[in-house]
Enzyme design. Structure first.
Site, PDB file in Angstrom:
ATOM      1  N   ASP A 132       0.849  -1.200   0.000  1.00  0.00           N
ATOM      2  CA  ASP A 132       0.000   0.000   0.000  1.00  0.00           C
ATOM      3  C   ASP A 132       0.882   1.246   0.000  1.00  0.00           C
ATOM      4  OD1 ASP A 132      -2.340  -1.468   0.171  1.00  0.00           O
ATOM      5  OD2 ASP A 132      -2.642  -1.121   2.307  1.00  0.00           O
ATOM      6  N   ARG A 182      -1.463  -0.870  -8.511  1.00  0.00           N
ATOM      7  CA  ARG A 182      -2.802  -0.400  -8.160  1.00  0.00           C
ATOM      8  C   ARG A 182      -2.766   1.124  -8.237  1.00  0.00           C
ATOM      9  NH1 ARG A 182      -3.880  -1.396  -2.275  1.00  0.00           N
ATOM     10  NH2 ARG A 182      -4.294  -3.516  -2.918  1.00  0.00           N
ATOM     11  N   ALA A 187      -5.452   8.907  -0.403  1.00  0.00           N
ATOM     12  CA  ALA A 187      -6.342   9.009   0.766  1.00  0.00           C
ATOM     13  C   ALA A 187      -5.820   9.888   1.899  1.00  0.00           C
ATOM     14  CB  ALA A 187      -6.607   7.603   1.313  1.00  0.00           C
TER      15      ALA A 187
HETATM   16  P1  FDA Z   1     -14.112   9.548  -4.773  1.00  0.00           P
HETATM   17  O1  FDA Z   1     -13.641   9.688  -3.376  1.00  0.00           O
HETATM   18  O2  FDA Z   1     -14.017  10.703  -5.690  1.00  0.00           O
HETATM   19  O3  FDA Z   1     -15.591   8.999  -4.732  1.00  0.00           O
HETATM   20  C1  FDA Z   1     -16.405   8.792  -5.873  1.00  0.00           C
HETATM   21  C2  FDA Z   1     -17.731   8.212  -5.450  1.00  0.00           C
HETATM   22  O4  FDA Z   1     -17.528   6.912  -4.899  1.00  0.00           O
HETATM   23  C3  FDA Z   1     -18.431   9.000  -4.372  1.00  0.00           C
HETATM   24  O5  FDA Z   1     -19.189  10.043  -4.903  1.00  0.00           O
HETATM   25  C4  FDA Z   1     -19.272   7.934  -3.723  1.00  0.00           C
HETATM   26  O6  FDA Z   1     -20.421   7.684  -4.466  1.00  0.00           O
HETATM   27  C5  FDA Z   1     -18.375   6.722  -3.787  1.00  0.00           C
HETATM   28  N1  FDA Z   1     -17.548   6.592  -2.560  1.00  0.00           N
HETATM   29  C6  FDA Z   1     -16.246   6.927  -2.432  1.00  0.00           C
HETATM   30  N2  FDA Z   1     -15.786   6.685  -1.185  1.00  0.00           N
HETATM   31  C7  FDA Z   1     -16.829   6.205  -0.500  1.00  0.00           C
HETATM   32  C8  FDA Z   1     -16.985   5.774   0.830  1.00  0.00           C
HETATM   33  N3  FDA Z   1     -16.000   5.816   1.730  1.00  0.00           N
HETATM   34  N4  FDA Z   1     -18.226   5.340   1.195  1.00  0.00           N
HETATM   35  C9  FDA Z   1     -19.231   5.282   0.313  1.00  0.00           C
HETATM   36  N5  FDA Z   1     -19.124   5.685  -0.977  1.00  0.00           N
HETATM   37  C10 FDA Z   1     -17.962   6.142  -1.370  1.00  0.00           C
HETATM   38  N6  FDA Z   1      -5.266   5.218  -0.980  1.00  0.00           N
HETATM   39  C11 FDA Z   1      -3.967   5.442  -0.682  1.00  0.00           C
HETATM   40  O7  FDA Z   1      -3.568   6.593  -0.477  1.00  0.00           O
HETATM   41  N7  FDA Z   1      -3.091   4.380  -0.626  1.00  0.00           N
HETATM   42  C12 FDA Z   1      -3.481   3.099  -0.884  1.00  0.00           C
HETATM   43  O8  FDA Z   1      -2.645   2.193  -0.825  1.00  0.00           O
HETATM   44  C13 FDA Z   1      -4.838   2.864  -1.183  1.00  0.00           C
HETATM   45  N8  FDA Z   1      -5.310   1.603  -1.432  1.00  0.00           N
HETATM   46  C14 FDA Z   1      -6.600   1.425  -1.873  1.00  0.00           C
HETATM   47  C15 FDA Z   1      -7.050   0.173  -2.261  1.00  0.00           C
HETATM   48  C16 FDA Z   1      -8.332   0.016  -2.792  1.00  0.00           C
HETATM   49  C17 FDA Z   1      -8.778  -1.332  -3.249  1.00  0.00           C
HETATM   50  C18 FDA Z   1      -9.195   1.145  -2.922  1.00  0.00           C
HETATM   51  C19 FDA Z   1     -10.559   1.024  -3.521  1.00  0.00           C
HETATM   52  C20 FDA Z   1      -8.761   2.375  -2.504  1.00  0.00           C
HETATM   53  C21 FDA Z   1      -7.493   2.532  -1.961  1.00  0.00           C
HETATM   54  N9  FDA Z   1      -7.051   3.775  -1.530  1.00  0.00           N
HETATM   55  C22 FDA Z   1      -5.727   3.964  -1.231  1.00  0.00           C
HETATM   56  C23 FDA Z   1      -8.031   4.893  -1.294  1.00  0.00           C
HETATM   57  C24 FDA Z   1      -8.112   5.843  -2.468  1.00  0.00           C
HETATM   58  O9  FDA Z   1      -6.952   6.619  -2.566  1.00  0.00           O
HETATM   59  C25 FDA Z   1      -9.315   6.799  -2.293  1.00  0.00           C
HETATM   60  O10 FDA Z   1      -9.135   7.549  -1.123  1.00  0.00           O
HETATM   61  C26 FDA Z   1     -10.661   6.112  -2.218  1.00  0.00           C
HETATM   62  O11 FDA Z   1     -10.744   5.033  -3.095  1.00  0.00           O
HETATM   63  C27 FDA Z   1     -11.785   7.114  -2.539  1.00  0.00           C
HETATM   64  O12 FDA Z   1     -11.631   7.603  -3.839  1.00  0.00           O
HETATM   65  P2  FDA Z   1     -12.526   7.120  -5.091  1.00  0.00           P
HETATM   66  O13 FDA Z   1     -11.598   6.852  -6.230  1.00  0.00           O
HETATM   67  O14 FDA Z   1     -13.337   5.965  -4.696  1.00  0.00           O
HETATM   68  O15 FDA Z   1     -13.365   8.363  -5.544  1.00  0.00           O
END
Ligand code: FDA
Length: 305
Positions: A132, A182, A187
């Site tokens: 990660d 990945r 985050a």
């Molecule tokens: P975004 O946050 O823009 O959300 C888009 C839409 O998705 C939202 O409008 C909502 O509908 C839905 N959604 C998103 N988050 C949600 C939640 N918590 N609850 C409900 N709905 C939600 N980061 C990092 O810094 N280091 C890492 O190693 C990893 N590893 C990792 C593994 C995996 C498998 C995933 C899916 C994610 C990570 N992340 C991560 C986290 C990543 O950086 C990011 O913070 C989250 O995936 C949220 O971003 P989205 O791309 O989902 O889009």
């Protein structure tokens, strides 16, 4: 308001005393929606259920902030136990882990020894391990750890974060290793000196690196719950005749579970990130920071009890 909440939860996620307290008082306050339990047996059951539905898994023995080498070694031992459980039970699961949990802040030797032990155990069962990516201060070091290990092991990958200005260069630099990466938005709370502060810029950069890594011919995990990103990827692979076995979608356990199943039905590999263990606090706070709507969900759960 959303930004204030986000910063608040990211601040809480880094608080060591709260982490310790959370560990002591167990998995409560709605965290169970995002965490598969505190023991490997509970996690195995969750993985079995997900596998039965056609979902692949990557399991994460949660841990951050170890204070000494003994704790780091214990964390690595727990990941190895998880690997043996996956192998023994014949589960469709990989492993993910954080370098802080196995000693990256303590010494290079410690983190490399622990990673080598983990990767050797995983190799026995053909299990892939993803490193990660944590906050910016550990990014360079994590990439160096990955590069070193990639020379020795085929079963290791890492994560790159689209919000960082440096990410395009990292994708290009790592191309020489033909890595299975990945790709995520990112985050952690980062300074505007190193990361895009605006979501729209992060989203654009994310699309850019998905395209870059896929067109470089490398295996790509698109780890996002964002429908626009999923649609973008689908169009991109169609346009460039990229086969379904060169990429996969990934989502976190408990987030958009229905969409996860739909993507399986559409014929894509969908991998669910399943965290488990007693050290769930920081992970849980980052999920709340991403989507303050989840706070309402958690509060409702607390009132119901
Ligand atoms: P975004 O946050 O823009 O959300 C888009 C839409 O998705 C939202 O409008 C909502 O509908 C839905 N959604 C998103 N988050 C949600 C939640 N918590 N609850 C409900 N709905 C939600 N980061 C990092 O810094 N280091 C890492 O190693 C990893 N590893 C990792 C593994 C995996 C498998 C995933 C899916 C994610 C990570 N992340 C991560 C986290 C990543 O950086 C990011 O913070 C989250 O995936 C949220 O971003 P989205 O791309 O989902 O889009």
């Amino acid at each position: 308001m959303e930004q204030v909440m986000k910063n608040f939860f990211l601040f809480l996620s880094k608080n060591r005393s709260l982490t310790k307290m959370a560990k002591k008082y167990g998995l409560r306050f709605g965290a169970g929606r995002f965490v598969a339990g505190e023991t490997i047996d509970q996690a195995v059951q969750v993985i079995k259920d997900l596998n039965q539905k056609g979902l692949a898994v990557t399991i994460d023995y949660l841990g951050e902030f170890v204070d000494n080498a003994a704790e780091a070694n214990e964390m690595a031992d727990n990941s190895i136990k998880a690997i043996h459980a996956i192998g023994r039970e014949g589960l469709n699961s990989q492993l993910s882990l954080k370098m802080t949990s196995i000693g990256i802040d303590i010494s290079d030797e410690l983190v490399m020894n622990n990673m080598r032990r983990i990767l050797e155990a995983a190799k026995e069962y053909n299990i892939f391990v993803t490193i990660d990516m944590e906050d910016y201060s550990r990014c360079q070091k994590t990439i160096e750890v990955f590069k070193e290990l990639r020379k020795e092991f085929d079963n290791v990958g890492t994560v790159l974060q689209a919000y960082l200005f440096r990410v395009e260069n990292d994708v290009e630099d790592l191309n020489a290793y033909h890595p299975n990466l990945r790709l995520v938005k990112g985050a952690y709370k980062e300074s505007p000196e190193v990361a895009f502060p605006e979501k729209k810029d992060v989203d654009e950069n994310y699309k850019k690196i998905i395209k870059q890594h896929l067109l470089n011919g490398n295996y790509t995990a698109i780890a996002s719950h964002d429908e626009a990103i999923i649609e973008y990827t689908k169009q991109l692979v169609k346009e460039h005749n990229i086969p379904n076995n060169q990429f996969e979608f990934q989502m976190l356990y408990g987030i958009r579970p229905e969409r996860q199943l739909e993507l399986v039905k559409e014929g894509y590999t969908m991998r669910v990130y399943v965290p488990f263990g007693t050290d769930w606090y920081g992970y849980f706070m980052r999920r709340l920071a991403e989507r303050p709507a989840n706070v309402a969900f958690v509060l409702k759960g607390m009132v119901k009890k």
